[in-house]
Scaffold this motif. Structure first.
Motif, short mmCIF file in Angstrom:
data_model
loop_
_atom_site.label_atom_id
_atom_site.label_comp_id
_atom_site.label_asym_id
_atom_site.label_seq_id
_atom_site.Cartn_x
_atom_site.Cartn_y
_atom_site.Cartn_z
N GLY A 27 0.78 -1.23 0.00
CA GLY A 27 0.00 0.00 0.00
C GLY A 27 0.81 1.27 0.00
O GLY A 27 0.26 2.38 0.15
N SER A 30 -0.28 3.55 -4.34
CA SER A 30 -1.62 3.16 -4.79
C SER A 30 -1.70 3.17 -6.31
O SER A 30 -0.80 3.70 -6.99
CB SER A 30 -2.67 4.11 -4.21
OG SER A 30 -2.50 5.40 -4.76
N GLU A 31 -2.77 2.63 -6.85
CA GLU A 31 -2.97 2.63 -8.30
C GLU A 31 -3.06 4.05 -8.84
O GLU A 31 -2.50 4.36 -9.90
CB GLU A 31 -4.24 1.86 -8.64
CG GLU A 31 -4.44 1.67 -10.13
CD GLU A 31 -5.67 0.83 -10.47
OE1 GLU A 31 -6.10 0.86 -11.64
OE2 GLU A 31 -6.20 0.16 -9.56
#
Length: 310
Positions: A27, A30-31
């Motif tokens: 995490g 992030s995308e």
């Protein structure tokens, strides 16, 4: 030898990709953040690397080799486009558009620049800009038409507004006019240039982390497309390139490495834009990027061998 350098560099890149995967899984990236990093790479870092490659004294030999790279790049891409229509047949229910695109177009920016820079440094990147220019012109015409199914040649105009092409045009201008930036500015741009390889690989790693790897491994067509892109088509190109012994090795190998780089990430982006199977495009990109660690040194080694015996 060039193949040994390629092997070492691809291992380094694989480690950096793994860092990107870990960052995604934990995490840390992030995308959404990865998309921003990708834009930063494409619109800032890559153009800086390209522009810096032109910051060298003008030499007639460099100009000649650059022109030859343009010609070889156009010929190489034209050849693989024609071959892709024979090797990837149109069939009902098959994502042939994505497969043809992935077989033809390589990640010549993200992967090509770090690899060529590792082998031939700034001079290699200087020649690689010719391939990237031809690539952009063809991918935004033939490539977009292939994925979208629509003939929209207005895309060609937009290509000339991209940071990559602008950096190439500015670089050519400074090279042929023998202009150099002040040392302070060159040093500042040099810092940006140095983040190219690690950032490009980490971005690729984050992209790969979003792929369903078990599902990807079960799809035999992914292996077929990767075999075409990474082994078959590059080896076909290697034969005429090996025969052209009158052309500088740096030019020939730069074109080969750029063409043999893994499938372009752009296929996923265009698939999203035009409503195609972006998941499948991402699977091919992921598999191709991983397999290229072994295929690139193999293709370069084979080309070196062919050059000796032909």
């Amino acid at each position: 030898m060039v193949s040994d350098i390629i092997f070492g560099q691809t291992l380094i890149m694989l480690i950096l990709i793994a860092v990107g995967v870990v960052c995604a899984k934990t995490g840390l990236i992030s995308e959404a953040s990865n998309k921003d990093l990708s834009k930063f790479m494409l619109q800032v870092v890559n153009p800086v690397v390209i522009f810096m490659s032109y910051q060298k004294p003008y030499k007639a030999e460099l100009a000649r080799n650059l022109l030859l790279t343009f010609v070889l790049s156009a010929g190489a891409l034209a050849a693989v486009i024609v071959l892709s229509y024979f090797l990837v047949r149109k069939k009902e229910g098959r994502q042939f558009e994505i497969e043809r695109f992935s077989a033809v177009y390589s990640n010549c920016g993200f992967m090509g620049i770090p690899l060529v820079n590792a082998i031939y440094h700034d001079e290699g990147v200087f020649y690689l800009t010719a391939f990237i220019t031809v690539f952009n012109l063809i991918v935004w015409t033939h490539g977009v038409i292939l994925i979208s199914g629509q003939k929209d040649f207005r895309q060609v105009i937009k290509v000339f507004y991209s940071p990559t092409i602008i950096s190439i045009l500015l670089g050519l201008l400074t090279f042929f006019l023998n202009l150099r930036l002040p040392e302070t500015m060159l040093s500042a741009l040099g810092f940006i240039k140095e983040v190219n390889t690690p950032m490009a690989m980490i971005v690729s790693g984050v992209t790969i982390a979003a792929t369903n790897v078990p599902k990807m491994l079960k799809n035999l067509r992914v292996y077929y497309v990767c075999l075409l892109k990474l082994i078959v088509l590059p080896l076909i190109l290697a034969v005429p390139l090996a025969l052209l012994t009158g052309i500088d090795e740096k030019v020939r190998m730069t074109v080969l490495v750029a063409a043999a780089a893994p499938p372009a990430a752009m296929c996923t982006l265009l698939s999203i834009r035009y409503g195609k199977n972006s998941v499948y495009a991402s699977e091919i990109f992921t598999a191709g990027t991983i397999f290229s660690v072994g295929s690139l040194p193999l293709v370069v080694k084979a080309t070196e061998y062919l050059t000796k015996i032909l």
